[in-house]
Design an enzyme around this catalytic site. Structure first.
Site, PDB file in Angstrom:
ATOM      1  N   HIS A  96       0.849  -1.189   0.000  1.00 42.27           N
ATOM      2  CA  HIS A  96       0.000   0.000   0.000  1.00 42.27           C
ATOM      3  C   HIS A  96       0.887   1.243   0.000  1.00 42.27           C
ATOM      4  O   HIS A  96       2.060   1.188   0.392  1.00 42.27           O
ATOM      5  CB  HIS A  96      -0.903   0.015   1.231  1.00 42.27           C
ATOM      6  CG  HIS A  96      -1.987  -1.010   1.194  1.00 42.27           C
ATOM      7  ND1 HIS A  96      -3.040  -1.007   2.091  1.00 42.27           N
ATOM      8  CD2 HIS A  96      -2.195  -2.071   0.382  1.00 42.27           C
ATOM      9  CE1 HIS A  96      -3.841  -2.011   1.831  1.00 42.27           C
ATOM     10  NE2 HIS A  96      -3.349  -2.685   0.799  1.00 42.27           N
ATOM     11  N   CYS A 128      -2.113  -0.807   7.572  1.00 46.86           N
ATOM     12  CA  CYS A 128      -1.319   0.419   7.525  1.00 46.86           C
ATOM     13  C   CYS A 128      -1.368   1.165   8.854  1.00 46.86           C
ATOM     14  O   CYS A 128      -0.361   1.715   9.297  1.00 46.86           O
ATOM     15  CB  CYS A 128      -1.789   1.307   6.377  1.00 46.86           C
ATOM     16  SG  CYS A 128      -1.425   0.570   4.760  1.00 46.86           S
ATOM     17  N   GLU A 184       1.030   3.798   1.964  1.00 48.15           N
ATOM     18  CA  GLU A 184       1.597   4.112   3.278  1.00 48.15           C
ATOM     19  C   GLU A 184       2.790   3.220   3.581  1.00 48.15           C
ATOM     20  O   GLU A 184       3.825   3.689   4.080  1.00 48.15           O
ATOM     21  CB  GLU A 184       0.555   3.902   4.392  1.00 48.15           C
ATOM     22  CG  GLU A 184      -0.686   4.732   4.249  1.00 48.15           C
ATOM     23  CD  GLU A 184      -1.831   4.000   3.579  1.00 48.15           C
ATOM     24  OE1 GLU A 184      -2.976   4.169   4.025  1.00 48.15           O
ATOM     25  OE2 GLU A 184      -1.590   3.260   2.590  1.00 48.15           O
ATOM     26  N   CYS A 218      -5.954   1.593   6.132  1.00 51.21           N
ATOM     27  CA  CYS A 218      -6.585   0.336   6.533  1.00 51.21           C
ATOM     28  C   CYS A 218      -5.956  -0.133   7.848  1.00 51.21           C
ATOM     29  O   CYS A 218      -5.018   0.484   8.361  1.00 51.21           O
ATOM     30  CB  CYS A 218      -6.397  -0.714   5.439  1.00 51.21           C
ATOM     31  SG  CYS A 218      -4.683  -1.291   5.274  1.00 51.21           S
TER      32      CYS A 218
END
Length: 151
Positions: free
Chosen positions: A55, A88, A57, A85
């Protein structure tokens, strides 16, 4: 002053999200900042990297940790175009990031108040400040446009 900086760095995160879209990835971008300086950037790459943890992040956190030779990133702010999420959010807490600023809410997997609120759990030994909705319309529009083209 802080609101102006937040918009400036979120704009950079939006540029990262556009890179993700250009690569066929869900358009999410992130920028990690310390002392008003960009330390790292990242954009979604789970498809191209065959890595469910890639992701935006996570990419920015990994890059910053490598650049600083430290798995902890105190005094930093993470700007991300979409609400983090649970995965993360956990990485953000473990990295000791002081503040998260996100754009669009994620009503399906958001862990900063939409579906869950990992950051409000007081039993966790590190507390991260969270501010959502910064340039939320612009961030959300990138996602809506991306998925509209896909359907």
């Amino acid at each position: 002053m802080q609101a102006e900086l937040d918009r400036q760095f979120m704009q950079q995160a939006i540029e990262q999200a556009k890179l993700a879209a250009a690569a066929g990835e869900v358009p999410v971008g992130a920028v990690l900042v310390q002392d008003a300086q960009v330390i790292s950037t990242g954009f979604n790459q789970p498809i191209s990297n065959s890595d469910p943890s890639a992701h935006a992040e996570m990419m920015a956190i990994r890059s910053a940790a490598q650049a600083l030779s430290n798995y902890r990133l105190p005094g930093s702010t993470l700007y991300v175009t979409l609400e983090p999420c649970a995965m993360c959010a956990g990485a953000i807490l473990h990295a000791r990031i002081d503040r998260v600023v996100f754009g669009a809410i994620d009503p399906k997997t958001g862990a900063a108040g939409s579906v869950l609120d990992v950051f409000s759990e007081k039993r966790i030994n590190h507390q991260t400040q969270v501010e959502g909705g910064v340039m939320g319309q612009e961030c959300g529009q990138l996602l809506r446009d991306f998925f509209k083209e896909r359907r």
